[in-house]
Write an enzyme that holds these catalytic residues in place. Sequence first.
Site, mmCIF file in Angstrom:
data_model
loop_
_atom_site.group_PDB
_atom_site.id
_atom_site.type_symbol
_atom_site.label_atom_id
_atom_site.label_comp_id
_atom_site.label_asym_id
_atom_site.label_seq_id
_atom_site.Cartn_x
_atom_site.Cartn_y
_atom_site.Cartn_z
ATOM 1 N N ASP A 6 1.124 -1.546 -0.132
ATOM 2 C CA ASP A 6 -0.185 -0.188 -0.183
ATOM 3 C C ASP A 6 1.090 0.985 0.256
ATOM 4 O O ASP A 6 1.815 1.372 0.811
ATOM 5 C CB ASP A 6 -1.101 0.021 0.631
ATOM 6 C CG ASP A 6 -1.616 1.218 1.456
ATOM 7 O OD1 ASP A 6 -2.888 0.493 1.205
ATOM 8 O OD2 ASP A 6 -1.543 2.591 1.527
ATOM 9 N N ASP A 104 -3.428 2.328 -5.098
ATOM 10 C CA ASP A 104 -1.990 2.665 -4.713
ATOM 11 C C ASP A 104 -2.254 1.151 -3.936
ATOM 12 O O ASP A 104 -1.258 1.179 -3.045
ATOM 13 C CB ASP A 104 -2.457 3.830 -3.281
ATOM 14 C CG ASP A 104 -2.913 2.959 -2.552
ATOM 15 O OD1 ASP A 104 -4.564 2.860 -2.207
ATOM 16 O OD2 ASP A 104 -2.464 3.691 -1.260
ATOM 17 N N GLU A 105 -2.470 -0.387 -4.345
ATOM 18 C CA GLU A 105 -2.897 -1.075 -3.019
ATOM 19 C C GLU A 105 -3.037 -2.243 -4.012
ATOM 20 O O GLU A 105 -3.744 -2.353 -5.195
ATOM 21 C CB GLU A 105 -4.271 -0.881 -2.478
ATOM 22 C CG GLU A 105 -4.408 -1.467 -1.043
ATOM 23 C CD GLU A 105 -5.657 -1.141 -0.174
ATOM 24 O OE1 GLU A 105 -5.999 -2.255 1.039
ATOM 25 O OE2 GLU A 105 -5.925 -0.152 -0.174
HETATM 26 N N1 DCP Z 1 -8.749 8.724 -1.358
HETATM 27 C C1 DCP Z 1 -9.640 9.296 -1.366
HETATM 28 N N2 DCP Z 1 -11.067 9.610 -0.473
HETATM 29 C C2 DCP Z 1 -10.600 9.234 0.797
HETATM 30 C C3 DCP Z 1 -9.752 7.591 0.884
HETATM 31 C C4 DCP Z 1 -8.633 7.902 -0.217
HETATM 32 O O1 DCP Z 1 -9.750 9.912 -2.599
HETATM 33 N N3 DCP Z 1 -11.959 9.234 1.336
HETATM 34 C C5 DCP Z 1 -7.530 8.646 -2.647
HETATM 35 C C6 DCP Z 1 -6.583 9.373 -2.194
HETATM 36 C C7 DCP Z 1 -5.336 8.693 -1.243
HETATM 37 C C8 DCP Z 1 -5.075 7.118 -1.714
HETATM 38 O O2 DCP Z 1 -7.084 6.815 -2.492
HETATM 39 O O3 DCP Z 1 -3.704 8.521 -1.878
HETATM 40 C C9 DCP Z 1 -5.329 6.130 -1.192
HETATM 41 O O4 DCP Z 1 -5.727 5.555 -0.219
HETATM 42 P P1 DCP Z 1 -5.748 4.942 1.173
HETATM 43 O O5 DCP Z 1 -6.186 4.806 2.400
HETATM 44 O O6 DCP Z 1 -4.220 4.306 1.078
HETATM 45 O O7 DCP Z 1 -4.806 6.539 1.764
HETATM 46 P P2 DCP Z 1 -3.094 6.871 1.400
HETATM 47 O O8 DCP Z 1 -2.679 6.514 0.673
HETATM 48 O O9 DCP Z 1 -4.134 8.937 1.427
HETATM 49 O O10 DCP Z 1 -2.416 6.822 2.936
HETATM 50 P P3 DCP Z 1 -1.962 6.204 4.091
HETATM 51 O O11 DCP Z 1 -0.302 6.498 4.535
HETATM 52 O O12 DCP Z 1 -2.916 5.794 5.425
HETATM 53 O O13 DCP Z 1 -2.138 4.462 3.297
HETATM 54 CA CA CA Z 2 -2.335 3.586 1.090
HETATM 55 CA CA CA Z 3 -4.878 1.643 0.088
#
Ligand code: DCP
Ligand code: CA
Ligand code: CA
Length: 348
Positions: A6, A104-105
Amino acid sequence: MILHIDMDYFFAQVEERENPRFSGKPLVVGAEPKEGRGRGVVSTCNYEARKYKIRSGMPISRAYKNCPDATFLPVNMKLYEGVSENISRIIESVTKNYEKVSLDEAYLDIKEIAKNYSTAERIGSDLKKLILERESLTCSVGVGENKMIAKIASESEKPDGLVIVKPCDSSRFIVSRSIREIPGIGPKTEKRLQEILSKGNLTVKDVRSISKEQLNSVFGKRGEDIYNRVRGVDDSQVVSEKKAKSIGREETFDKDTLDPEKIINTFRKIVAEVAEAAIEEDRKVKSIVVVCRSMEYETHTRQVSFGPQVIDFDFLYKKGVRLLLHLLTENSGPIRLIGVRVLFAVDD
Ligand code: DCP
Ligand code: CA
Ligand code: CA
């Protein structure tokens, strides 16, 4: 043996990479607060912004109140999609047996390439290194005996984490975690579990005390799944896209119909979608199947096969429309549903 990867604060990290002056200070991706445009909620933010209690999904106005000095950027989806594609290519250099679950996963089935957990650890650190070298981005990786353990592991030491959980440690690894750390247990499920136990802040251990019967009576079919998950059991498989045998689309009409205009327009639309999906897959097709369902729920199919080839809209339409015409003439009454499917050649 599953590896979960991730990306760390994905959208925001990509923005930092594109524009290093954003690094080290709170950065919010979601919308421009001054102009009030965009989705109106925070997509994500970097870890500096998280110190101000800014979170994904929060209204941008609230994020602005929490930290007016943060940089606010609009969502540049094209950019993140491109990066996501590049990361998929890197993952593919490790194994083709992977399932991408979001931009991203991904889950990688590594049982064939890692005979033991120390090899798995090396695969994980090599993958992190490749992504850092080629894309200048950090990610978190978890390895475990199933998808759920691997995901909890990758989440457990963000950012830039690498956590390996051997099967003998799975149960201990999850027992003292908050129930919300179990993938698939959202706020609603949490609330009902709290009601069952008349207790807040539930841990995995707490939920283990609920019997299977009780979970079944409250959650129905899902009860068993919850029962298993809190015990570290998860049988779901890595579904590799590359191995999909076919892709197809169906459409049900609002009202059963014999209107040629309606049928052909819908058919064109699904053919376009299937053609696009097949092109996206970048694989050769060996057969086309057209499905037609009558008012009485009888399903009729017609199929044509040919030497494996790359298809496009015109090809699929020309072959498919003949099958459709056959089906329509065989089937006298109004049509409830039509569908188109392509079967891939087994070449990879
Ligand atoms: N995303 C979004 N709206 C949300 C959740 C996520 O648009 N409610 C998008 C933005 C994030 C991406 O999806 O960058 C990936 O979500 P993640 O939940 O994996 O969160 P992040 O990658 O941003 O943070 P982390 O470091 O906790 O994985
Ligand atoms: Ca993420
Ligand atoms: Ca994710």
